[in-house]
Design a protein around this motif. Sequence first.
Motif, short mmCIF file in Angstrom:
data_model
loop_
_atom_site.label_atom_id
_atom_site.label_comp_id
_atom_site.label_asym_id
_atom_site.label_seq_id
_atom_site.Cartn_x
_atom_site.Cartn_y
_atom_site.Cartn_z
N ARG A 150 -34.83 -15.82 -5.08
CA ARG A 150 -34.31 -14.63 -4.38
C ARG A 150 -33.12 -14.97 -3.50
O ARG A 150 -32.50 -14.07 -2.93
CB ARG A 150 -35.40 -14.02 -3.49
N SER A 186 -45.29 0.16 3.91
CA SER A 186 -43.96 0.20 3.29
C SER A 186 -43.19 1.47 3.60
O SER A 186 -41.98 1.44 3.84
CB SER A 186 -44.10 0.04 1.77
N GLU A 409 -37.50 -14.00 3.26
CA GLU A 409 -37.97 -13.64 1.93
C GLU A 409 -39.43 -14.02 1.70
O GLU A 409 -40.12 -13.38 0.91
CB GLU A 409 -37.08 -14.28 0.86
N ASN A 412 -41.36 -11.14 2.96
CA ASN A 412 -41.22 -10.01 2.04
C ASN A 412 -42.06 -10.20 0.78
O ASN A 412 -42.73 -9.28 0.32
CB ASN A 412 -39.74 -9.83 1.64
N PHE A 413 -42.02 -11.43 0.24
CA PHE A 413 -42.77 -11.71 -0.98
C PHE A 413 -44.27 -11.52 -0.78
O PHE A 413 -44.95 -10.89 -1.59
CB PHE A 413 -42.48 -13.14 -1.45
N ARG A 415 -45.80 -9.75 1.50
CA ARG A 415 -46.11 -8.34 1.73
C ARG A 415 -46.12 -7.56 0.41
O ARG A 415 -47.02 -6.74 0.17
CB ARG A 415 -45.11 -7.72 2.70
N GLU A 416 -45.14 -7.83 -0.45
CA GLU A 416 -45.09 -7.16 -1.75
C GLU A 416 -46.30 -7.55 -2.62
O GLU A 416 -46.88 -6.71 -3.30
CB GLU A 416 -43.80 -7.54 -2.48
N ARG A 418 -49.23 -8.40 -1.65
CA ARG A 418 -50.42 -7.70 -1.16
C ARG A 418 -50.38 -6.21 -1.49
O ARG A 418 -51.38 -5.61 -1.88
CB ARG A 418 -50.57 -7.89 0.35
N ASP A 419 -49.21 -5.60 -1.32
CA ASP A 419 -49.08 -4.16 -1.58
C ASP A 419 -49.38 -3.81 -3.04
O ASP A 419 -49.87 -2.73 -3.34
CB ASP A 419 -47.66 -3.69 -1.22
N GLN A 420 -49.07 -4.73 -3.95
CA GLN A 420 -49.25 -4.46 -5.38
C GLN A 420 -50.65 -4.79 -5.89
O GLN A 420 -50.96 -4.53 -7.05
CB GLN A 420 -48.22 -5.27 -6.19
#
Length: 430
Positions: A150, A186, A409, A412-413, A415-416, A418-420
């Motif tokens: 990234r 988010s 990053e 961010n990674f 968090r993403e 976990r969110d998915q």
Amino acid sequence: MKLQKLIAVAVTTCFVLGSQAAETKVDAVAAVVNNGVVLESEVNEMVQRVKTNASRQNQTLPSDRALRTQAMERLILNSLQMQMAKRMGLQITDPQLDETIENIAREQKMTLEQFRSQVVQEEGSYEVFRERLREEITTGEVLRANVQRRIYVSPQEIDTVTKLMEQQGASNEEYNIGHILVALPSQPDAAQMKDAEVKANKIIELLRSGSDFKKIAIASSSAETALEGGDMGWLNINEMPTLFADQIRGKKKTDMIGPLRSGAGFHILTIFDIRGANVVEFEEVNARHVLIKPSIIVSEEKAKNTLANFVKEYKAGKGDFAAFAREHSEDPGSKLKGGELGWADPGKYVPAFRDTLANMKKGEISEPFRSDFGWHIIELHDRRTVDATAEKKREQVTRLIYNRRYNEESSNFLRELRDQAFIEILAETE
């Protein structure tokens, strides 16, 4: 969703013993994470480990419930990263793990036997320690592999930051930062924004009235450093997220900063300590090495033994390092030069290589050690301290920008990730 619930029931059932008249629950599922689970025993063990570490450091802790919440979040993220490692085909082998442990023991100036005894004394089980370390290395590799791609540092950015540092008279001063995050979803609505802001303001009030930062971080932070009391470690101001750097600059030790708003939520910072003002010199090392890569033909043991036998001969005055490197080394950059690497900043090498060099004396040859590339031996010719030339400053700036991006990053990674995921936290068992 039905599948995940069936998993939870099945795993819990596997840990129930006895008859219908008298069931004894040995373990239970604390959370379902995609197609995996977090067990109660894992949560309890992590809580106990945090308590033990805090006791050694005379650190006060929040309630058991707050500790449990933070331990659960850490284990959920670990589970998600281990699941991704499986999909990536990433596996830390026993030789890689053994080499890491040897490096840790060396850094602590212990033999393997001494280190093992210390682990057993402090943690009870050496095997449990090994597997936890294997998981830490694996999750670290997952993070690195997914975050690195990234990040791009452009020449224009390097020029801009270099000029800015020169204008500000920036030094290599480092800050030990404490961080508390009051997280937002988010796409937060107005009520969620307001609640998070109120919570952040209450936290800063508590801190400014004398409450212990690390205790509050463990109890209230949503950052990945929560269980470490919010401790982000030592960072140059140019390695920090831009939001933090702008606020930290010019502040003193123990100052409280925030709340600061970002897409992740509200941040509260403090400065635990400051060190290293105006350091403008760098150490370089001049070394040579041999690399042998294990393969279908060359086993891990054979690669290691080939190097170990040469080291024995070389120490006895019978071996020719350059000739051995030209014949056996699989590093194309140094093979034809007899393994010579020339003068270089040790920070450019992979951790296992860098750490081995750090513990070597001038003229010394190492025993074989494992890195991500294969098995190595190193001979250290010399060390020198050099001025921070324009080229060196440019390398430093590149590293600082990269580290700053990496920190941003990484958050961010995770968090993403976990969110998915499908995550269901089950009621705490009594």
